[in-house]
Structure formats: C-alpha cells, structure tokens
Design a protein around this motif. Structure first.
Motif, mmCIF file in Angstrom:
data_model
loop_
_atom_site.group_PDB
_atom_site.id
_atom_site.type_symbol
_atom_site.label_atom_id
_atom_site.label_comp_id
_atom_site.label_asym_id
_atom_site.label_seq_id
_atom_site.Cartn_x
_atom_site.Cartn_y
_atom_site.Cartn_z
ATOM 1 N N LEU A 11 -0.696 -4.192 1.464
ATOM 2 C CA LEU A 11 -1.930 -3.988 1.968
ATOM 3 C C LEU A 11 -1.867 -3.000 3.465
ATOM 4 O O LEU A 11 -1.022 -3.385 4.307
ATOM 5 N N SER A 12 -2.844 -2.083 3.455
ATOM 6 C CA SER A 12 -2.798 -1.217 4.830
ATOM 7 C C SER A 12 -4.368 -0.737 4.903
ATOM 8 O O SER A 12 -5.304 -0.950 4.008
ATOM 9 N N ARG A 15 -3.631 3.901 2.830
ATOM 10 C CA ARG A 15 -2.621 3.700 2.148
ATOM 11 C C ARG A 15 -1.433 4.829 1.967
ATOM 12 O O ARG A 15 -0.384 4.948 2.054
ATOM 13 N N ALA A 51 -2.166 -0.288 -0.919
ATOM 14 C CA ALA A 51 -3.455 -0.201 -1.148
ATOM 15 C C ALA A 51 -4.379 -0.172 0.146
ATOM 16 O O ALA A 51 -4.064 -0.922 1.063
ATOM 17 N N THR A 52 -5.238 0.645 0.149
ATOM 18 C CA THR A 52 -6.186 0.617 1.396
ATOM 19 C C THR A 52 -7.468 -0.727 1.327
ATOM 20 O O THR A 52 -8.007 -0.716 0.276
ATOM 21 N N VAL A 53 -7.142 -1.257 2.516
ATOM 22 C CA VAL A 53 -8.290 -2.482 2.097
ATOM 23 C C VAL A 53 -9.103 -2.382 3.658
ATOM 24 O O VAL A 53 -8.479 -2.107 4.587
ATOM 25 N N ILE A 57 -5.476 -7.659 7.905
ATOM 26 C CA ILE A 57 -4.436 -7.762 7.134
ATOM 27 C C ILE A 57 -3.194 -8.697 7.808
ATOM 28 O O ILE A 57 -2.801 -8.477 8.769
#
Length: 144
Positions: A11-12, A15, A51-53, A57
C-alpha cells in the motif's frame, strides 16, 4: 509442488513513486500496470504489487537479500539520492551499515513510510562472526 511466495500488495500514497523508488534502489524494472497494481518483480519471481490508497497506511517491513555487488550499487544510489540509511531498524546508528553474519546490511524508508532492509547474508548464517554487532560509516551520509 513446493510452497513458494509469489506476490504481496504494498500500500502506498502514490504507487508510481513507491514502485519507481524501490526499482531504482534495487536496480529492478517496474512492470506494466495490472488494474490497480503496479508490479516490481525480484530475481526469484516474487512480485511486489504497489497500490495507491487513500487510507492510513500501516508501516510494513520488506527485506531483500542481495549480492555484494548489488549492495554496493544500491547503497550508492541511496546515498546519491540523499535517502537516509541506518544500520538497525530502530535508527540508533544513522549513516551506518551493519556487518551481521559477516555480511552487510542497511535499513531505509520508502516514500510511503515502509521500512526496507537490504542485506548480503541471511540471518544466522554466521552466528559466531566477530562482525556481529559491528557497524561501519557510509561516506556521504549523516553519521557516516
């Protein structure tokens, strides 16, 4: 078939930034996007799918076993990019590497805040090494 680790999701916040950071440091390639994931695959076939979230995080730890030459090249890229490095995961030895098990190891943080580790000898390969617990300065870094 024996059990093999195949992939994990990282998770980032971005991304692209996180995947490109890891790929640059380790001398790897960023793959083609697959849906929401941007892959970086290691030499043993394990893929880190970035993955962009938009959530808080949790910090994760990712460790990479590298050759001596790969360590030198990656450490040089970290120093050139001004990425803080340290010999331990707790930050007690900034600007230094460790010599555990007769190899070399270093810790650093990725753009999402994950703790990354790179080392040249697996843990426990030389429990009696006189280098266990020894740290060395990294020229060009704070503390080095």
């Amino acid at each position: 078939m024996s059990v093999e680790f195949n992939h994990t999701i990282v998770l980032s916040r971005d991304r692209e930034e996180s995947a490109r950071f890891l790929a640059r440091v380790l001398g790897l390639e960023v793959g083609e996007p697959a849906g929401m994931f941007l892959p970086v695959t290691t030499a043993n076939g394990v893929t880190l799918d970035f993955a962009t979230v938009d959530i808080d995080i949790p910090v994760q730890h990712y460790a990479f076993l590298v050759s001596e030459d790969e360590f030198d090249a990656a450490l040089a890229r970290l120093v050139a990019d001004g990425v803080p490095v340290q010999a331990d995961p707790h930050g007690r030895h900034p600007g230094r590497i460790n010599r555990n098990d007769g190899g070399r190891g270093v810790y650093f943080t990725d753009p999402a805040g994950h703790g990354l580790e790179m080392f040249t000898r697996p843990y426990g390969t030389d429990a009696d090494s006189p280098l266990n617990g020894v740290t060395e300065p990294v020229p060009g870094t704070t503390g080095g």
